[in-house]
Every structure is written in C-alpha cells, then in structure tokens.
Scaffold this active site. Structure first.
Site, PDB file in Angstrom:
ATOM      1  N   ASN A 143     121.041 -24.559  97.890  1.00  0.00           N
ATOM      2  CA  ASN A 143     120.872 -24.929  96.482  1.00  0.00           C
ATOM      3  C   ASN A 143     119.538 -24.375  95.978  1.00  0.00           C
ATOM      4  OD1 ASN A 143     120.772 -26.092  93.969  1.00  0.00           O
ATOM      5  ND2 ASN A 143     121.144 -28.182  94.673  1.00  0.00           N
ATOM      6  N   ASP A 335     142.478 -12.763  98.445  1.00  0.00           N
ATOM      7  CA  ASP A 335     143.078 -14.008  98.923  1.00  0.00           C
ATOM      8  C   ASP A 335     144.599 -13.921  98.887  1.00  0.00           C
ATOM      9  OD1 ASP A 335     142.743 -16.934  99.556  1.00  0.00           O
ATOM     10  OD2 ASP A 335     143.857 -17.125  97.676  1.00  0.00           O
ATOM     11  N   GLU A 364     143.919 -10.683 102.865  1.00  0.00           N
ATOM     12  CA  GLU A 364     144.214 -11.813 103.758  1.00  0.00           C
ATOM     13  C   GLU A 364     145.721 -11.830 104.022  1.00  0.00           C
ATOM     14  OE1 GLU A 364     143.727 -16.672 104.059  1.00  0.00           O
ATOM     15  OE2 GLU A 364     144.262 -15.737 102.157  1.00  0.00           O
TER      16      GLU A 364
END
Length: 621
Positions: A143, A335, A364
């Site tokens: 972060n 994906d 993928e």
C-alpha cells in the site's frame, strides 16, 4: 382584447417551453462517453472505430470539420450508441472535430485527438525466455498511497480484516518496491488486473471489470499506471497486463445499457459455463455442450462477451492496442483464453501481433493434457488438424505445474518422483515453440507451493531450480521467495495473503533483509542467487535441452547454446547419490571441471559426482 392577449401570452410561453425542451433534449443528447478516448496516427491498422455514447445520439448525422474519410457508421437497436469508423492512414497528429447534426443544422461538436505515436512503438519486444516473470496481486502486495484505499462511488471499501476484502495495495506500492523485484532477479512483472471493478464484494481480484479504459481509482490513475511502466523501463523491467477478453463485470456501464442484445451471450439472460474446454476441439462434442462452454458465463457476476459480434471484437482489439500504446506495455497475459469464441479470440490475437510483431501474449489455457494445451499455441500442428490457429505465441505449462505438486514428495518409481518431470518434457514434440511456454510452481489461483510442501526449503530449491533452468519462461508468485504459505482449501483469500511489510502498520517488513526471519532469508537468498545467474545465461534462455532418464530419483539435464553449457542435477532422494559421469559424456564431452552456481564451488567432473540428498546443482561447465 384582454382574452386574446391572454392567449397570445400563453402561446408565447408554450412555444418557449417547447424550444427549451428541444434545447434540453439536444443538450442531453450530447456525448457522455467516447471510446477509445483518443488514438494515434501512424498505426498499421489505420481504420479506427469510435464509439460515441449519449442519450438518443443515433438520431444525429455525423460528419467531420476536417478532411477525414468516414468509412462506416453503425447504429444499433439501442439509440444511445453510434459507431463511427474513420481512415487515419494519411492523417497527422491533430485534433479532429465530429459534428452531430439534425435537419442540416449542427447541434453539437465533439473533439477527438490523434496523438503522435512513440518512435519504434510497433517494434517493441515482448517478454521472452530470457525473462523471469514476477506475478503479484496489487491489492495484496503493498500500500503506497493510503489516501485511495476507499473511493467514493466505488462500493467495495477497505476491509483488511476480510480475506475477500479490499486491503489497500496499489500501483504506488508496486513502484515503491521495483528495486526489490529487480534485485531478486525478476525481469518482468505480471500484475493481476488493475482496471476498475465495481463489484459489491471480492472486487480486489479485478476480473469483473466495470470500465476497461479506467484504472481502478483504489489502485491509482491511468497516469499512475503509465508511470509504473516508465519506472520499470528505467530499470530494464517489463510490464505485462492481465487482459480479460472473455467477460466483463455485471457492473460494467455497457452491460447496464447494452449496445446490442447479442453484445453478450444470452440464453436468454444468464446461464453458467460448464467449464469443459475440451468441447472446443472435441470432434464428437454435442453442439449444446460446446455452446455452454463457450457462451456460458464464467460466474453470474461476469457476463460473457460475444466475440462473434464484429462490434464487440473490434472494441476489444482497439482497447487492447490502446493500452499497449498508452502505457507502453511489454506483454499480455490473457485470462480464460480457451473459454472465448475460438475464432474470435484468434482474430483478436492476430490483430495485436500484426500491429506488434515482436510483442508477446500468454494465454491461460488451464488444461491437464499437453496435446490439448498445445492446440492453443500459435502454429500448433494439432490445431491445424481442425484448420485452427490461435496465433497466441505462449501458453501456460499446466501439466508441469500438476506434476510439481507431487513429485518432490515421491520416491522413485515408473511414473513417480522425478520421472514426472521427465515425462512432462517427453511430450514437448507436441508444442510448436517450447521456449515460449510459461512454467511455474503456482499462481494466484492454485495452492501455494510452500503450503503443499509445508515450507520445506529443500523442496522449494528443487522446484525453483527446475522451472528456472528448463525450457520456457519461469514465473514466480509474489511471496514464494520468502516462503509464504496459503491454503487453497481455505479459499482464495488465503493464497493471496498480504506481503509482510507492504503496509506501514505491519510488524515485520520482509522487503528488508534485516527484518526477515532466518527461514525467510534462506528462501530469499536462494531465489536471488539462482534468478540472477539465470539473467546472464544464454544457454538457459535459448539452449538446446538434453535430458536423461532419472535413475534413483535423480534427474539430470543439460542446456547448451553457442559453446555455453549448463548441467543441472536434481536429487529428489533423502540420501546422497553418486553419479557415474560416463553416462553423460555426450554432453560433458570430456569436460573435467565446472562451477556449481548455487554453492560457488569448483567441482571436478572426472569419473563420479556426489550430490547431497534433496539438493539441486546448477553447474556451469
């Protein structure tokens, strides 16, 4: 007279109201969205199709103020869309002006910028077998900007206590740790998607996107993403975008106001995929089974895009090219590649590779059979049997991943232990390009290697050595280099834990060597040594692979390129093993010494070589 005066005034007021209503109607019709938001001159595919969106915008005629050829205008059953194609072949960078007219009067004008293309953009080199890919989930990595942890207008707010919640990692957090990634020996970063995902829950994975031209504000801005690429390129690192062609999220603005009924697959409405990718090439498959694999939704919150619709396909092609140009990308990981419309995803991939011939795309293809995986790689002889070519340069070696999940626990056997590694590579004849296979111990969807092997450093050393020195492109999942664990059985959140030290409040910072535990440092130092050796070994990047049948659970192979030779020995036994080197003379070819990279020791290679139990050796001959 008074009565007439009243009616005259009423008529004037009524007329003014009509004019005001007409004016407001035209104001409301003005453009709310333009996609792509801008484009570039000098593209190989010089025709660009621009989507203009606004209330009843299709009621207007479109023209340009400049000398621009409008090649096509498409209006759909939804009057809020108009698709305008223009030819940019001879256009210099400039601002164009599209006029929207009704009854021969221009009602409003929309500016559109053609930018200057980056020099040599088309010749960019994608990731190759010389790279090591570092896979991270941005929400769980670091972060760097707590101010964007929760954002007004996006439903899913910060909740670091929830495994499926937003934890606050962002683009700035990645930038802050680029030196760590480079020092580790990785040369490319694959980040899971960063585009806006406005799902009510579990939005951190960002595969259910709600705006594909906008970085999710909880990760940063489009300019932050561009800055990430710039910072990486300054360090000779490559940026790989996780791209989703198969589906969007149910909260996507276009899903809420579909341009066409068949923009998504409908049954009507929702039906789930059967996930049986085999139906895409099964010569005996029933039509209904194939339909539910290809057209069924991945999950209910992810409407399935219809790439057989030319408007959808062109939108996806242009969006992908836009991100390559805008952010200066070095590759895509796509994906759910094999769930797409087969012909559609082939055209999408070819269009991108035609524009960028040296780019790279890894699909993928989560299958468990080499023949089936190879079907999806570019120029596959197996795909050619059905007159199919995906044009996808790289696919993921899931069969090697499957074998790795057990092989380092197993004793020697006809099909167990290191024989599983040998057996995987035996089938390399099925692939058109084995150097362009992605090899990995795990990823963000699988069980953590260090959970499966109970944080066994020796197993990790064997596994990482295998994927780092065999053919293909190795991919490391964030945190594995410090022994991070995660149980898939407990849910995805557990295999996507926060990297310790990515948050100011963390008790330990494992990015810093001084704060790592002894075990974490042992994992890290081994990873760093191996990957940094790999950076400079052309034999590993491009070399011919010769391997020998495993004996007593010891696997030996060689990589050779232009006089450079590397010998790899993996001893999967608990006990020491002594190898008779005469067996390997076709590769050793009289070599009598070598440097073992992992220990730094010089080794005599005369008659025998002894290797400790559960140990790898990487020997530069």
């Amino acid at each position: 007279m008074k009565t007439n005066s009243f009616f005259q005034k009423a008529f004037v007021v009524f007329s003014l109201l009509l004019l005001l209503n007409a004016f407001l109607s035209e104001v409301n019709a003005q453009v709310e969205r333009v996609e792509p938001p801008f484009w570039w001159s000098g593209m190989k595919n010089s025709e660009i199709e621009i989507l203009f969106y606004g209330k009843d915008i299709a009621d207007y005629k479109v023209s340009t103020e400049e000398d621009v050829v409008i090649t096509r205008v498409v209006k759909t059953e939804n009057p809020n869309y108009i698709f305008v194609s223009i030819e940019t072949k001879n256009l210099q960078p400039q601002t164009l002006h599209f006029n929207f007219s009704k009854k021969n009067r221009v009602k409003f004008t929309q500016a559109y910028e053609l930018k200057k293309r980056k020099e040599n953009s088309a010749a960019r080199e994608g990731f190759t077998s010389a790279d090591v890919m570092y896979l991270l989930m941005p929400d769980r990595f670091a972060n760097g900007n707590p101010d964007n942890d929760s954002v007004e207008g996006l439903v899913d707010k910060l909740n670091r206590e929830a495994e499926g919640g937003r934890h606050g990692g962002d683009i700035q957090g990645i930038i802050d740790h680029l030196d760590y990634i480079k020092d580790l020996g990785a040369t490319a970063i694959w980040s899971t998607p960063l585009l806006e995902d406005n799902d009510k829950a579990y939005s951190y994975h960002t595969y259910a996107q709600s705006d594909v031209y906008q970085i999710d504000p909880r990760y940063g801005s489009n300019d932050d993403y561009k800055r990430l690429a710039e910072e990486m390129h300054e360090r000779n690192l490559k940026l790989i975008m996780d791209y989703v062609t198969n589906h969007w999220g149910a909260e996507h603005w276009m899903i809420k106001d579909l341009p066409t009924y068949d923009w998504i697959h409908q049954f009507p409405g929702y039906a789930n995929s059967n996930y049986r990718m085999e139906t895409q090439y099964d010569p005996h498959a029933s039509a209904i089974d194939k339909k539910y694999c290809e057209e069924g939704w991945f999950v209910k919150t992810m409407p399935d895009l219809n790439q057989s619709n030319p408007l959808v396909l062109n939108y996806l092609i242009q969006n992908a090219i836009w991100w390559i140009e805008f952010a200066d990308l070095d590759g895509f990981r796509v994906d759910t590649y094999s769930y797409n419309d087969k012909e559609g995803i082939s055209k999408w991939t070819k269009a991108i590779m035609d524009e960028y011939p040296n780019f790279n795309i890894v699909g993928e293809v989560w299958l468990h059979n080499q023949a089936q995986i190879s079907y999806w790689q570019k120029d596959s002889k197996i795909g050619a049997l059905q007159d199919f070519n995906s044009y996808c340069p790289s696919v993921m070696d899931f069969t090697l991943h499957d074998a790795i999940g057990n092989m380092f626990k197993e004793k020697a056997g006809w099909g167990s232990g290191m024989q599983k590694a040998y057996g995987n590579f035996v089938n390399d004849f099925l692939y058109p390009n084995t150097n362009n296979l992605l090899v990995f111990l795990e990823n963000h969807d699988t069980g953590r290697f260090n959970e499966i092997y109970k944080q066994d450093l020796q197993a990790y050393q064997l596994g990482l050595t295998l994927i780092a020195t065999t053919r293909g492109i190795p991919q490391l999942y964030y945190g594995s280099e410090i022994g991070m664990r995660g149980d898939k059985g407990k849910g995805d959140g557990d295999i996507r834990r926060d990297f310790p030290g990515g948050w100011e409040s963390d008790e330990q910072n494992a990015f810093q060597a001084s704060e790592r535990t002894e075990l974490q440092e042992n994992f890290h130092s081994f990873t760093k040594k191996l990957l940094n050796f790999r950076k400079n070994s052309k034999a590993i990047h491009q070399g011919n692979l010769t391997h020998y049948l495993p004996e007593n659970n010891v696997y030996v192979y060689f990589r050779e390129f232009e006089g450079e030779k590397v010998m790899v020995v993996l001893n999967n036994n608990e006990e020491k093993q002594t190898l008779k080197l005469a067996r390997f003379q076709e590769n050793l070819n009289g070599t009598t010494t070598g440097k073992e990279i992992l220990s730094g020791k010089q080794l005599p290679l005369n008659d025998e070589l002894t290797i400790n139990g559960k140990t790898p050796m990487v020997i530069q001959l």
